[in-house]
Design a protein around this motif. Sequence first.
Motif, mmCIF file in Angstrom:
data_model
loop_
_atom_site.group_PDB
_atom_site.id
_atom_site.type_symbol
_atom_site.label_atom_id
_atom_site.label_comp_id
_atom_site.label_asym_id
_atom_site.label_seq_id
_atom_site.Cartn_x
_atom_site.Cartn_y
_atom_site.Cartn_z
ATOM 1 N N THR A 6 0.822 -1.197 0.000
ATOM 2 C CA THR A 6 0.000 0.000 0.000
ATOM 3 C C THR A 6 0.859 1.250 0.000
ATOM 4 N N ILE A 7 0.434 2.256 -0.754
ATOM 5 C CA ILE A 7 1.117 3.540 -0.723
ATOM 6 C C ILE A 7 0.754 4.222 0.586
ATOM 7 N N THR A 10 2.783 10.278 0.290
ATOM 8 C CA THR A 10 3.139 10.937 -0.954
ATOM 9 C C THR A 10 4.640 11.137 -0.997
ATOM 10 N N SER A 246 8.060 4.288 -2.761
ATOM 11 C CA SER A 246 7.911 3.784 -1.399
ATOM 12 C C SER A 246 9.259 3.778 -0.690
ATOM 13 N N ASP A 332 2.092 8.253 -8.620
ATOM 14 C CA ASP A 332 2.201 6.816 -8.402
ATOM 15 C C ASP A 332 0.835 6.175 -8.167
ATOM 16 N N LYS A 333 -0.012 6.852 -7.421
ATOM 17 C CA LYS A 333 -1.304 6.265 -7.068
ATOM 18 C C LYS A 333 -2.175 6.005 -8.291
ATOM 19 N N ASN A 334 -1.856 6.652 -9.411
ATOM 20 C CA ASN A 334 -2.629 6.466 -10.638
ATOM 21 C C ASN A 334 -2.005 5.453 -11.589
ATOM 22 N N ASP A 337 -1.011 -1.514 -10.851
ATOM 23 C CA ASP A 337 -0.430 -2.163 -9.677
ATOM 24 C C ASP A 337 0.735 -3.093 -9.981
ATOM 25 N N LYS A 367 3.475 0.034 -9.926
ATOM 26 C CA LYS A 367 2.819 1.296 -9.565
ATOM 27 C C LYS A 367 3.730 2.524 -9.623
ATOM 28 N N TYR A 512 6.307 -0.397 -5.571
ATOM 29 C CA TYR A 512 5.402 -0.874 -4.527
ATOM 30 C C TYR A 512 5.182 -2.381 -4.640
#
Length: 584
Positions: A6-7, A10, A246, A332-334, A337, A367, A512
Amino acid sequence: MKFIITILATSLLIFSCGDKSNESSKSTGNGTGNQSTGTATAAGGTTAGGASGTSGAAGSTAGATASGGTGSTSAGTGTTGSTAGGTGTSKPPENTKFSKGPYGIGVKDILGEWTVATLDGDFEFKKHFDGSESYFFVMYAGTHNYSKALWGSSFANFIKATPKNVRLFLLSYNSTFKKDLEDQKKRFLNDIKSLDQKTQDHFKERVHFVVEDARKIKGALGDVIRKRPGLFFGLDRNQRIRELGSLSYMNSPPAFQWMAKEAEFFNFEIEREKKLNTKAKIVKAMDNFIHKGGWGSTHSSTFDVELPAKNDIEKYDTLLVDFDMSCEDHLDKNCPDWDHTARLFLCRKDDEKKCDLEVARWITTYKREGRWVTDISPVLALFGEGGKRKFRYTSPNKNSLVLNFRFSNEGKGMRPVAFQEIFKGGSFNQEYNKKQKQLTFKNDGSFKKVETYAILTGHGWGKDVDNCAEFCNHVHFITLNSKEKFMREHKIAGQTYGCMNQVNNGVVPNQYGTWILGRGGWCPGMDVLPWREDLTKALVSGENTLDYKALFKGTDYTPVPHPNANKQGLNASISLNSYLIFWK
């Protein structure tokens, strides 16, 4: 291998190669300001000392005297140097390497001007930044467990792992920000006592303790923090805001030392850019093309590319593929995976529905974004006479893609003109080598070079005892005329830090997932480097033979089922496409 974490925060970063300082600190009243190797003392005024440059970059010195104070200067050790001196209102030369913008506060935007107060005096970004150092920013949030763990991690381990041209800025979101930074500086000084004195002195000038409320900092830096109130970020040598990925691995606690891999990667990026031929002819194949991905009909995207025409393409002896895989807003969140295979195929000229001539391969990141530049010069033979050709790109990941072909002439005195398809892969087991048949080709003496060009990766994990072929060292042999053997092995496969140690070769760091583990012929977040062997000196006149086989521990591979096989695991396989390439 699919595994993701999990991220938690930020992140962003910057990096530079070479050890270059351009640092100053201000002193008001009867204080003393230290700047790199220069010092300045002012009585009742403010004086800036000099700047020094190393690693072959430009160096300059500047000194000033104000209100009865004295200024001393230090000379740079670069290839060129200039000196400015004077009294009263004299100013040091303007930093011409500081970008003039346009500026922004989003990821990969250029960051504008800012100044912060530190325990050692004010730090003015524009005065210091010259494209030679990385900047990291870590913000402390006392109620956040991840932040507490990162804040309390080892400075010494970070310093031992990182390139020297890094600056670290420590800030706090807490109302007790000044005490937070005073305590952190004490811990820093105590932690680095185990390092040699030269290293201690170097990083004492490059770790900055910001004594301002992180939320109230003025200028562009404050704008970034307020827009994206995360725990860490940075700038690259091109002055761009960057994410750091990460800073923890799997279930381990976060640590400063993971930033070192980002610094190493940004160094790689700069060196990669330096090596690109600025006179190359660039052909755009995909320009911010949205590949939808998935496993159905959108797994593949086909598109036409206008290659150089026959009279033009024959001028080139070198071909690079420059591939950029980005995510929405560069966050990264976009990003997708998983680490998946991405492949580029050329469709056959006589049957455009048959797109099976593989020319390049990549493994996507866990990610994160990525860009890779790969030498695929032998593929010029597949491009033939150029002109309009159809290509197919395959990947289950959705990304925005930019793919450019870079054609150039590097004076090799020959170029690829013809090809012959040779060996392919399949399930890696006791039947694998039985399916590989001997091939023949003729040498009429007209070719200056004959080589093999293979795109090769091993896959499969969790099913057999040896964890093949993703995590085992499968060894491949091409034999010419039953005598000359050419080998490709994968020593890093299964090594804990096998892929982490490839960051300086282009592996995207701080992903990640299990990105650090060595693989059999690939790494997550890296281009698959073609296996090329020059056969020329071992050729005979007339008919030549080629044989191929793949072994594990010196013999045909016979999988032994694991007693606790992973239900999500995959059987061992070798993904291989290969060609004979003829140069004239």
